[in-house]
Scaffold this active site. Structure first.
Site, PDB file in Angstrom:
ATOM      1  N   GLY A  69      44.958  20.299  52.736  1.00 23.97           N
ATOM      2  CA  GLY A  69      45.988  19.088  52.573  1.00 23.97           C
ATOM      3  C   GLY A  69      44.286  18.203  52.249  1.00 23.97           C
ATOM      4  CG  ASN A 149      48.286  10.890  60.543  1.00 20.36           C
ATOM      5  OD1 ASN A 149      47.840   9.936  59.590  1.00 20.36           O
ATOM      6  ND2 ASN A 149      47.821  11.517  61.680  1.00 20.36           N
ATOM      7  CD  GLN A 177      52.248  13.402  58.625  1.00 19.08           C
ATOM      8  OE1 GLN A 177      53.656  13.504  58.864  1.00 19.08           O
ATOM      9  NE2 GLN A 177      51.591  14.420  59.318  1.00 19.08           N
ATOM     10  CB  SER A 197      49.715  19.682  54.050  1.00 19.78           C
ATOM     11  OG  SER A 197      49.196  20.640  54.568  1.00 19.78           O
ATOM     12  N   GLY A 198      51.551  21.788  52.839  1.00 14.99           N
ATOM     13  CA  GLY A 198      52.368  23.259  53.118  1.00 14.99           C
ATOM     14  C   GLY A 198      52.759  23.267  54.279  1.00 14.99           C
ATOM     15  CG  HIS A 199      50.002  23.006  58.207  1.00 14.16           C
ATOM     16  ND1 HIS A 199      50.522  21.919  59.412  1.00 14.16           N
ATOM     17  CD2 HIS A 199      49.837  22.315  57.259  1.00 14.16           C
ATOM     18  CE1 HIS A 199      49.569  21.160  59.678  1.00 14.16           C
ATOM     19  NE2 HIS A 199      48.897  21.028  58.337  1.00 14.16           N
ATOM     20  CB  THR A 235      41.476  35.243  44.805  1.00 13.41           C
ATOM     21  OG1 THR A 235      40.706  35.523  43.567  1.00 13.41           O
ATOM     22  CG2 THR A 235      42.500  36.179  43.930  1.00 13.41           C
ATOM     23  CB  CYS A 323      42.472  15.592  63.175  1.00  9.25           C
ATOM     24  SG  CYS A 323      44.482  16.079  62.940  1.00  9.25           S
TER      25      CYS A 323
HETATM   26  N1  PLP Z   1      46.138  13.827  55.564  1.00  8.61           N
HETATM   27  C1  PLP Z   1      47.568  13.402  57.042  1.00  8.61           C
HETATM   28  C2  PLP Z   1      47.913  12.282  56.104  1.00  8.61           C
HETATM   29  C3  PLP Z   1      47.407  14.641  58.274  1.00  8.61           C
HETATM   30  O1  PLP Z   1      48.711  14.165  58.350  1.00  8.61           O
HETATM   31  C4  PLP Z   1      46.968  15.367  57.503  1.00  8.61           C
HETATM   32  C5  PLP Z   1      47.085  16.450  59.040  1.00  8.61           C
HETATM   33  O2  PLP Z   1      47.140  16.138  60.002  1.00  8.61           O
HETATM   34  C6  PLP Z   1      46.077  16.309  56.397  1.00  8.61           C
HETATM   35  C7  PLP Z   1      46.278  14.410  55.886  1.00  8.61           C
HETATM   36  C8  PLP Z   1      45.659  17.338  56.797  1.00  8.61           C
HETATM   37  O3  PLP Z   1      46.390  17.939  55.880  1.00  8.61           O
HETATM   38  P1  PLP Z   1      45.911  19.792  56.593  1.00  8.61           P
HETATM   39  O4  PLP Z   1      45.730  20.036  57.555  1.00  8.61           O
HETATM   40  O5  PLP Z   1      46.659  20.152  55.153  1.00  8.61           O
HETATM   41  O6  PLP Z   1      44.773  19.854  56.039  1.00  8.61           O
END
Ligand code: PLP
Length: 391
Positions: A69, A149, A177, A197-199, A235, A323
């Site tokens: 993301g 988030n 989110q 973002s996948g996770h 790749t 983060c």
């Molecule tokens: N944007 C938002 C709103 C998020 O909550 C996050 C991850 O916490 C990200 C971006 C970043 O995504 P990624 O962990 O895939 O880099």
């Protein structure tokens, strides 16, 4: 273990993992090669691209797979800035964005761009009139996150997109989110670029998407090979792409049912804690928030101390975004909604996922009040408060 930090990351869903497995050892070909195992990879990637496109009302060729993301956010901002710098050097975003946007905007400021960071109200909503006033003739991009988030506030994305388009400005939204929890239609909502973002939705870490509307030309961020229509080199990570496609499809298919269940658990947790714990408050809007998000402040004590004690009782939560939780600074989001530093420091975020049960929520409602009481008994702030209130 009771995992209530689904905004930080989610486990890979078993159905997603099953779908991914053959692409590690069997169909391992490089999608750019011409022999048949490579064609299998290419086919799987095409399917995933369509699954993601369908989930947001886009066309497959508008889906670009990225490494995460954060990369998608970086690409949208830096790519637009570089491509449109002759047209203008002004970007509008908000004070409550994720650092993937905020730090990218700060980087661009160092390189001659001007950025307006919109304020938000006590719930975390931007003010549409302020957005209109911030637009200038040299504004090239508006980037406003779909859902926050930390406090889960869902911004009026369709309205923002409409304003951007009326003024001929590109509109990007960080939907990391929101994806899988909120209905997204990039056309109806006037979205030009969107990050995923996948996770965060049951796929693995290290896979993302930037949706980019047909016809929009932004500069490349990752240079190299000709992958992703010659716009994002590297790749392709086929197992991760296959997983993200499946996760996106499942999330959208199950959205109504999952949201109804999770919203009930969310409201039970909020009301249970508000009822049992004095001097605590909900951050963000009571209803216009992500189904699984609970963010609360507990006066006189620190979020980190609560987290450690919750961890000892087997509960995983967060005291800010994943983060920023390693930093001792109070959350920029909580400060932006007007919380004083002490309240921002005493906040906890629980994010409920599809695997949580009512028993999990009951356990938190039972476990947190004695923790808060214990910490308050040791808190000089609470002692001062009690003394003052006696007089
Ligand atoms: N944007 C938002 C709103 C998020 O909550 C996050 C991850 O916490 C990200 C971006 C970043 O995504 P990624 O962990 O895939 O880099």
């Amino acid at each position: 273990m009771i995992y209530l930090d689904n905004a930080a990351t989610t486990p890979v869903r078993p159905e997603v993992f099953e779908e991914m497995k053959p692409y590690f050892t069997e169909h391992f070909g490089n999608a750019s090669s011409i022999y048949s195992i490579a064609k299998d990879s290419k086919k799987a990637m095409d399917k995933a691209r369509k699954q993601v496109a369908d989930a947001i009302g886009a066309k497959p060729e508008e889906i670009f797979f990225t490494g995460c993301g954060s990369e998608s956010d970086n690409w949208a901002l830096k790519g637009t800035a570089d491509a449109l710098s002759k047209k203008g050097k002004h970007i509008i975003t908000t004070k409550i964005e994720h650092h993937a946007i905020l730090h990218t905007a700060e980087f661009l400021e160092k390189h001659g761009f001007e950025v307006t960071y919109l304020d938000v109200d006590k719930y975390g909503f931007i003010n549409i009139e302020e957005l209109k006033k911030a637009i200038r003739d040299d504004t090239i991009l508006i980037s406003v996150m779909f859902a926050n988030n930390e406090i889960g506030t869902i911004e009026p994305i369709a309205e923002i997109g409409k304003i951007a388009h009326e003024r001929g400005i590109l509109f990007h939204t960080d939907a990391v989110q929101a994806m899988g929890h909120v209905k997204i239609d990039v056309n109806k909502m006037n979205i030009d670029m969107l990050s995923i973002s996948g996770h965060k939705l049951g796929a693995q870490k290290g896979i993302g998407v930037l949706y980019k509307r047909n016809g929009i030309k932004i500069s490349q961020l990752i240079h190299g090979g000709a992958q992703e229509q010659q716009q994002r080199a590297g790749t392709e990570n086929i197992p991760a792409i296959v997983g993200l496609g499946k996760a996106a499809e499942l999330a959208v298919k199950e959205m109504d049912e999952t949201n109804a269940r999770i919203t009930k658990l969310r409201d039970k947790l909020i009301n249970g804690l508000l009822e049992k714990i004095p001097y605590c408050s909900l951050n963000g809007h009571p209803s216009k928030r992500l189904p699984g998000n609970v963010n609360m402040s507990f006066d006189f004590i620190e979020g980190e101390s609560m987290l450690l004690m919750l961890d000892m009782k087997g509960i995983c939560a967060s005291s800010g975004s994943a983060c920023t939780s390693s930093s001792l600074d109070p959350s920029h989001v909580l400060l932006a909604i007007g919380l004083p530093h002490e309240k921002a420091h005493g906040s906890l975020r629980f994010t409920i996922g599809r695997e949580n049960t009512e028993e999990d929520i009951d356990y938190v409602i039972e476990t947190l009040p004695p923790i808060v009481e214990k910490l308050r008994a040791m808190s000089p702030l609470y002692e001062d408060f009690l003394k003052k209130n006696k007089q």
